[in-house]
Write an enzyme that holds these catalytic residues in place. Structure first.
Site, PDB file in Angstrom:
ATOM      1  CE1 TYR A  24      11.501   1.252 -42.092  1.00 32.39           C
ATOM      2  CE2 TYR A  24      10.367   1.825 -44.031  1.00 32.39           C
ATOM      3  CZ  TYR A  24      10.022   1.809 -43.427  1.00 32.39           C
ATOM      4  OH  TYR A  24       9.049   1.699 -41.890  1.00 32.39           O
ATOM      5  N   GLY A  84       0.283   2.130   9.545  1.00 33.22           N
ATOM      6  CA  GLY A  84       1.212   1.584   9.942  1.00 33.22           C
ATOM      7  C   GLY A  84       1.018  -0.524   9.538  1.00 33.22           C
ATOM      8  CB  THR A  85       3.076  -3.231   9.680  1.00 33.43           C
ATOM      9  OG1 THR A  85       3.815  -3.251  10.872  1.00 33.43           O
ATOM     10  CG2 THR A  85       4.521  -2.667   8.408  1.00 33.43           C
ATOM     11  CB  ALA A 118      -0.987   0.191   1.414  1.00 32.36           C
ATOM     12  NE  ARG A 151      18.981   2.605 -65.362  1.00 28.73           N
ATOM     13  CZ  ARG A 151      19.564   1.711 -64.956  1.00 28.73           C
ATOM     14  NH1 ARG A 151      19.226   1.095 -63.630  1.00 28.73           N
ATOM     15  NH2 ARG A 151      19.665   0.550 -65.886  1.00 28.73           N
ATOM     16  NE  ARG A 182      12.578   5.644   3.323  1.00 22.17           N
ATOM     17  CZ  ARG A 182      13.641   4.604   3.970  1.00 22.17           C
ATOM     18  NH1 ARG A 182      14.537   3.630   4.287  1.00 22.17           N
ATOM     19  NH2 ARG A 182      12.046   3.493   4.091  1.00 22.17           N
ATOM     20  CG  ASN A 234      19.841  -9.988 -53.541  1.00 18.19           C
ATOM     21  OD1 ASN A 234      20.812 -10.405 -52.839  1.00 18.19           O
ATOM     22  ND2 ASN A 234      19.710  -8.875 -54.258  1.00 18.19           N
ATOM     23  CG  ASN A 242      12.527   1.193   2.355  1.00 19.61           C
ATOM     24  OD1 ASN A 242      11.547   0.713   2.003  1.00 19.61           O
ATOM     25  ND2 ASN A 242      13.175  -0.167   3.136  1.00 19.61           N
ATOM     26  NE  ARG A 269       9.968   0.788 -36.314  1.00 19.78           N
ATOM     27  CZ  ARG A 269       9.763   1.944 -36.931  1.00 19.78           C
ATOM     28  NH1 ARG A 269      10.794   1.902 -38.419  1.00 19.78           N
ATOM     29  NH2 ARG A 269       8.951   1.999 -36.488  1.00 19.78           N
TER      30      ARG A 269
END
Length: 457
Positions: free
Chosen positions: A366, A78-79, A11, A440, A16, A377, A228, A333
């Site tokens: 990519y 407290g516990t 809880a 091209r 700290r 290929n 802690n 990825r």
């Protein structure tokens, strides 16, 4: 067999830690601390598990799910007050209750079982898990009488100078007779330095009632570490890291440098796989036998087949087949499927793509949002142009295609089986099977152009 119950104290916010993440959710070797504890508790066959939640309640419940019941401690007093919150679930039941803190990720089911067995064999109504500490500062001390029996537990802040010299410490883990536990909790006072209701006070109450109170001292002090702050978290991480690596090595995995290899608690690794230094294997990764991973490789949530080699690369949330070679400096990825006998070379990025058996992308490519067939290929510098600024589109490359170097495949586009793409092409239309596609500009040489240019200048 006596009924076994467990209460996990989770809880506290953990101020700290200086973090917005609640303490018990901080990971140790990839798994939240409280999850480590719950997994070990489940191994000792408890009939009911109750987690006391407060700060970050919804996040803790989301992490643990239905393996536990929950009780809310709205105010941390407290516990003893924390355990009392479980009364609506456990009060009145016959059996033994294990109480353990959710910030002790190193404790094992073996130690829990030894504690429970000792408790039952001694006929005790309360048993404390203790340990010997070289530096007991901050821990509650176990005060024994001349016969060696436990007289009381004294918190460090309440201990006298003489009591602080005691090195047997209270680890914060206990076994109680369940019915007597909840009866005694009603009599716990908060008359102490902290003004809190301490669970160790139950020990003194039961002892004063004439019940047997025992202690089991574990030889494994490291298991009792309570986290802690960030320094303790790093200690837990290092101890868990070496424990996990030892487990894999004893099961036939070669880890060249265990101190510089980081494997998450949920990872599975097959025999005769070699892990080289600087490798990080996280989440629920599964690596089959006879692989070689590393050096300086990051694998997260992947399933990897046999005899696969991944060097100096990153792979996330993907399936990678048998006899695959990846790297160096490749990036796989999420949502990628790399089939058997594939080669992914240096500076190749694969994203949400299927890569067919025996295909190659050897360097500087990519491949995103793509279906690549078998024996393809992909030439150096090939790019699947998958994004138009608003949507992403699929590139489909069928079996036995040869893509020349420095080609752009503008999706959506399909390259038919056995086709050839000339180097330097930008393809924005489908290519039929077995065709040669050249996209091209025709080369034109301007003779003596440079001399003419120099004259003008």
């Amino acid at each position: 067999m006596t009924n076994r119950f467990a209460v996990i104290l989770a809880a506290g916010q953990g101020t700290r830690m200086k973090s917005t993440l609640y303490k018990v959710l901080h990971p140790v070797c990839g798994k939240p601390m409280v999850q480590h504890v719950v997994d070990q508790v489940q191994a000792v066959n408890v009939k009911k598990l109750v987690t006391i939640i407060g700060h970050g309640a919804d996040l803790v419940k989301s992490q643990l799910g239905e393996v536990s019941e929950y009780a809310l401690q709205e105010e941390q007093l407290g516990t003893a007050h924390a355990v009392m919150q479980a009364s609506s679930i456990l009060e009145g039941k016959e059996g033994v209750t294990l109480v353990i803190c959710g910030d002790t990720p190193l404790i094992t089911s073996t130690t829990m079982e030894e504690l429970l067995t000792h408790h039952e064999n001694e006929g005790a109504k309360a048993t404390i898990l203790t340990a010997f500490a070289e530096d007991p500062t901050g821990y509650g001390r176990i005060i024994r009488n001349q016969k060696g029996n436990v007289e009381k537990i004294v918190e460090h802040k309440d201990a006298s100078e003489q009591e602080r010299t005691v090195r047997e410490i209270n680890t914060g883990t206990y076994c109680f007779d369940n019915q007597l536990l909840f009866d005694a909790l009603k009599n716990v006072s908060n008359q102490n330095v902290q003004g809190e209701y301490y669970l160790p006070d139950v020990i003194e109450i039961l002892k004063n009632q004439g019940h047997i109170v025992s202690a089991y001292q574990t030889p494994n002090f490291s298991e009792t570490l309570g986290v802690n702050d960030r320094y303790a978290l790093s200690q837990a991480e290092k101890t868990m890291q070496l424990r996990i690596n030892k487990h894999h090595m004893l099961n036939g995995v070669t880890i060249i440098d265990p101190t510089n290899t980081y494997i998450s608690a949920g990872a599975l690794i097959g025999q005769d796989t070699v892990i080289l230094p600087g490798t990080i294997i996280s989440d629920e990764t599964e690596i089959s036998a006879n692989c070689e991973i590393g050096p300086h490789t990051e694998i997260s949530a992947c399933k990897i087949g046999e005899r696969t080699i991944i060097r100096q690369s990153v792979a996330h949330n993907s399936n990678i087949g048998n006899d695959v070679t990846i790297g160096p400096f490749a990036h796989i990825r999420p949502e990628s499927m790399i089939h058997d006998e594939v080669k992914i070379g240096n500076f190749v990025e694969i994203k949400k793509a299927v890569f067919g058996k025996g295909s190659k992308a050897s360097h500087l490519s990519y491949i995103g949002d793509a279906e690549v067939g078998a024996k393809v290929n992909m030439g150096c510098g090939t790019i699947t142009v998958n994004y138009d600024g608003k949507k992403k589109y699929l590139t489909k490359i069928e079996d036995h295609v040869f893509v020349g170097c420095n080609s752009n495949l503008i999706a959506p586009v399909t390259i038919g089986k056995g086709a050839y793409i000339a180097a330097g092409s930008t393809i924005n239309k489908d290519v039929p099977s077995k065709a040669l596609s050249i996209a091209r500009a025709r080369q034109v040489n301007k003779e003596e152009y440079v001399d003419k240019l120099n004259k003008k200048e």
